[in-house]
Design a protein around this motif. Sequence first.
Motif, PDB file in Angstrom:
ATOM      1  N   THR A   1      39.888  39.919  29.325  1.00 15.38           N
ATOM      2  CA  THR A   1      38.956  40.654  30.127  1.00 15.38           C
ATOM      3  C   THR A   1      39.337  42.219  29.416  1.00 15.38           C
ATOM      4  OG1 THR A   1      40.598  41.099  31.713  1.00 15.38           O
ATOM      5  CG2 THR A   1      39.306  38.942  31.937  1.00 15.38           C
TER       6      THR A   1
ATOM      7  N   ASN B   1      39.992  47.227  33.522  1.00 15.09           N
ATOM      8  CA  ASN B   1      40.709  46.153  32.784  1.00 15.09           C
ATOM      9  C   ASN B   1      41.276  46.451  31.642  1.00 15.09           C
ATOM     10  OD1 ASN B   1      38.022  44.489  34.029  1.00 15.09           O
ATOM     11  ND2 ASN B   1      39.669  43.101  33.495  1.00 15.09           N
TER      12      ASN B   1
ATOM     13  N   LEU C   1      36.911  45.665  38.193  1.00 10.37           N
ATOM     14  CA  LEU C   1      37.672  45.204  37.520  1.00 10.37           C
ATOM     15  C   LEU C   1      37.399  43.569  37.599  1.00 10.37           C
ATOM     16  CD1 LEU C   1      40.745  45.046  36.378  1.00 10.37           C
ATOM     17  CD2 LEU C   1      41.528  44.582  38.453  1.00 10.37           C
TER      18      LEU C   1
ATOM     19  N   THR D   1      35.095  39.602  40.753  1.00  7.09           N
ATOM     20  CA  THR D   1      35.307  41.163  40.192  1.00  7.09           C
ATOM     21  C   THR D   1      35.752  41.934  41.531  1.00  7.09           C
ATOM     22  OG1 THR D   1      33.166  41.963  40.904  1.00  7.09           O
ATOM     23  CG2 THR D   1      33.452  41.300  38.437  1.00  7.09           C
TER      24      THR D   1
END
Length: 292
Positions: free
Chosen positions: A76, A83, A167, A174
């Motif tokens: 990711t 990230n 994130l 998320t």
Amino acid sequence: MSTLEKAEKVEKEAVAEGYRAGRTLPLRVELVRQLKRRRTLIMFGVLAALPFILAIAFQVGGEPGDGNDRVNLMDTATASGANFAAVNLFASAGFLLVVPVALFCGDTVASEASWSSLRYLLAAPVPRARLLWSKLVVGLTLSLAAMVLLPVIALAVGTVAYGWGPLQLPVGGTLPSGDAARLLLIVMAYIFVSQFVTAGLAFWLSTRTDAPLGAVGGAVGLTIIGSVLDEVTALGDWRDFIPAHWQYAWLDVIQPDPDYSEMIQGTAISVTYALVLFALAFRGFARKDVVS
């Protein structure tokens, strides 16, 4: 008047007027001294360069996770700046972040001995406990600065390269940017605390040797041995007492339902070992015959 009382009287008279033991070797002075050293600047430069190197690697090599059936945090990396910062911490926590901690805490006292300036500091006079306290606080402060520098630079580089956004969790879903920032702060704090064992080893060795490289290398080597032992599954539950066993416990909080239980255990193990090592350093140095 007894002999002891006479000796104490002579000692008090010999102390310069206005002398205060607590004012010797101020933290500000020691911090400036350490910041000006070349090894400090080089170490910070290496940490600041890592995010740029990873960004270039992803640019050259393509999207992370290509050809990989497993989904993990590294896959990711290019989802957002948050990230990318988390991936930088993941990539460096196992070894790279160990080096500045060992360097800043292991080089501090041993370097004074190698320069033959330690005895002059003590003759200033700087009390031994005060000298160690100043050295330890500055060493930990620089270590914390190293821990903060890496994710901050990574967040800036990641935001420019991949944009500001939530994130993305490896398992799906998320987290909003605000929650992601809070989790990154928790992760940074935990990684710093988990390095207390390395700091304790380095600082203790620094009070036992006049060779800075021996103190720094010894702390790094023992930390690596701990990581190797953690891979020996035959040790079973004994691995719970190895600090390296908990170094990636922070990954449990980057989940839809964060779990802090292993982080709490890891913190307890790290702080316990560190307190013992710091106590050994102060106790041993108080009795050491300083000749260099």
